[in-house]
Design a protein around this motif. Sequence first.
Motif, short mmCIF file in Angstrom:
data_model
loop_
_atom_site.label_atom_id
_atom_site.label_comp_id
_atom_site.label_asym_id
_atom_site.label_seq_id
_atom_site.Cartn_x
_atom_site.Cartn_y
_atom_site.Cartn_z
N LYS A 44 0.91 -1.24 0.03
CA LYS A 44 0.12 -0.13 -0.03
C LYS A 44 0.72 1.17 0.06
O LYS A 44 0.54 2.28 -0.50
CB LYS A 44 -0.87 0.03 1.27
CG LYS A 44 -1.74 1.24 1.28
CD LYS A 44 -2.62 1.15 2.58
CE LYS A 44 -3.46 2.35 2.85
NZ LYS A 44 -4.14 2.43 4.09
N THR A 48 -1.51 -10.92 14.33
CA THR A 48 -2.12 -10.30 13.17
C THR A 48 -1.50 -9.14 12.68
O THR A 48 -1.31 -8.30 13.27
CB THR A 48 -3.64 -10.14 13.74
OG1 THR A 48 -4.24 -11.13 14.19
CG2 THR A 48 -4.36 -9.72 12.68
N VAL A 102 -1.71 -6.77 8.92
CA VAL A 102 -2.50 -6.20 8.09
C VAL A 102 -1.86 -6.27 6.63
O VAL A 102 -0.73 -5.92 6.42
CB VAL A 102 -3.15 -4.57 8.23
CG1 VAL A 102 -3.70 -4.34 6.91
CG2 VAL A 102 -3.85 -4.57 9.59
N LYS A 103 -2.48 -7.08 5.59
CA LYS A 103 -1.93 -7.08 4.36
C LYS A 103 -3.11 -6.60 3.15
O LYS A 103 -4.26 -6.33 3.53
CB LYS A 103 -1.50 -8.65 4.10
CG LYS A 103 -0.54 -9.20 4.88
CD LYS A 103 -0.09 -10.41 4.17
CE LYS A 103 1.17 -10.82 5.23
NZ LYS A 103 1.74 -12.30 4.40
N HIS A 104 -2.60 -6.19 2.19
CA HIS A 104 -3.57 -5.66 1.28
C HIS A 104 -3.12 -6.43 -0.34
O HIS A 104 -2.28 -7.06 -0.54
CB HIS A 104 -3.00 -4.26 0.83
CG HIS A 104 -2.98 -3.58 1.96
ND1 HIS A 104 -2.22 -3.30 2.83
CD2 HIS A 104 -4.08 -2.70 2.44
CE1 HIS A 104 -2.43 -2.40 3.81
NE2 HIS A 104 -3.68 -2.17 3.80
N ARG A 153 -8.39 -4.67 2.26
CA ARG A 153 -7.56 -5.03 3.32
C ARG A 153 -7.92 -6.23 3.85
O ARG A 153 -9.08 -6.48 4.06
CB ARG A 153 -7.68 -3.79 4.13
CG ARG A 153 -6.96 -3.87 5.60
CD ARG A 153 -7.54 -2.51 6.39
NE ARG A 153 -6.81 -2.66 7.61
CZ ARG A 153 -7.21 -3.32 8.65
NH1 ARG A 153 -8.16 -4.33 8.62
NH2 ARG A 153 -6.45 -3.37 9.98
N GLN A 154 -6.83 -7.15 4.62
CA GLN A 154 -7.21 -8.16 5.09
C GLN A 154 -6.28 -8.52 6.43
O GLN A 154 -5.04 -8.30 6.24
CB GLN A 154 -7.09 -9.39 4.13
CG GLN A 154 -7.26 -10.80 4.59
CD GLN A 154 -7.32 -12.01 3.65
OE1 GLN A 154 -7.66 -11.70 2.44
NE2 GLN A 154 -7.05 -12.99 4.14
N ASP A 155 -6.77 -8.85 7.47
CA ASP A 155 -6.00 -9.17 8.43
C ASP A 155 -5.65 -10.57 8.44
O ASP A 155 -6.39 -11.37 8.26
CB ASP A 155 -6.96 -8.83 9.79
CG ASP A 155 -7.25 -7.52 10.13
OD1 ASP A 155 -6.43 -6.73 9.72
OD2 ASP A 155 -8.31 -7.37 10.74
#
Length: 361
Positions: free
Chosen positions: A308, A354, A356-358, A327-329
Amino acid sequence: MDTDFRRHRSILPVIIVVLSLSWSQVNGHWWSVATDPNIDKLEQGITSICEHFKGLSRNQEALCKRYHNHMSFVSEGAESGIQECQHQFSGHRWNCSTVEDSTVFGKVLNIGSKEIAFTYAIASAGVVHSIAKGCKSAELKSCGCSKKPRPTGLHNDWRWGGCGDDTDYAYGFAREFIDARERDNVSPRGQKAKARKAMNLHNNEAGRMAVVRGTRPACRCHGVSGSCSLKTCWFQVPDFRVIGDKLRQAHVNAIEMRMSKRGQIRPRKSGRGKPVLTDLIFIESSPDYCKRNSKTGVPGTRGRECNKNSSGDDGCGLLCCGRGFRRQDVTVVERCNCKFQWCCTVRCEKCRKTVVKHFCR
């Protein structure tokens, strides 16, 4: 071995089989030996297994049987080439993704693009690199230490005589084995097929020359307390990452070619000089790598992880081709709370966290 690859001559005048096949009729590619478990059987002398390697052409099968002890190094070189390709294009719209068949890269191989030019070159370089080191380590009995003479400019007090990587032999073998696939295609039909054959042969050579010309003297210090009052030197191939970087730059500057009426390939842009041995060449524009296309074998970028905060090729803006991202945890497991244990071990716990990835839409 009854043949000296250092002479860079054709080595199989007796067993060459003349075929008239179009490029697309040869199923698979020799790169597939990188993942074929049957390679191990060759070390046991079971040469009939060469007939079952789907990616080999007829003459490559013959070479496989004759030089079966070389094939583990061919496999290693191909694997190095594939891994380096994926490193160099990591985060790009085309990321050198592979498929689970003997073509390795899928239908996208049928497009004579600058990316495919890179794959041919890096795989060819991988074989030279692997064979040269195999010679030095004495794992290949048909070759040994480099016999290149002392280079000019080396300090007079330094001794020339360490065991160097045998790039002369490696080049010769790689040239015979890799180019055999193109030589099998004796009479390509149509201008495109002829241009593609010329393209493949040129890029194969560019990969080999990247290793040969990148070889430099390496030295080891001798003397009291490592004072380097005396050195022993030899020729050594560079780290394969250096080769990958060099060919990646050649990809950026790759030259587009066209087939002339006389059956020769020439630069498409007028006034452009003839490509040199280390240039990469291509004959077709790159496809649209943004969208999945089953016809061309392009997987597209949907679902690819993006950065991002990056404005480069791996950024969500470029990689996602304007489609946006989600967005995904994601839960990941990492080593944590590591402690040194007497005498010589480090013990760690496994912690979940956890992040955060995109991902591209």
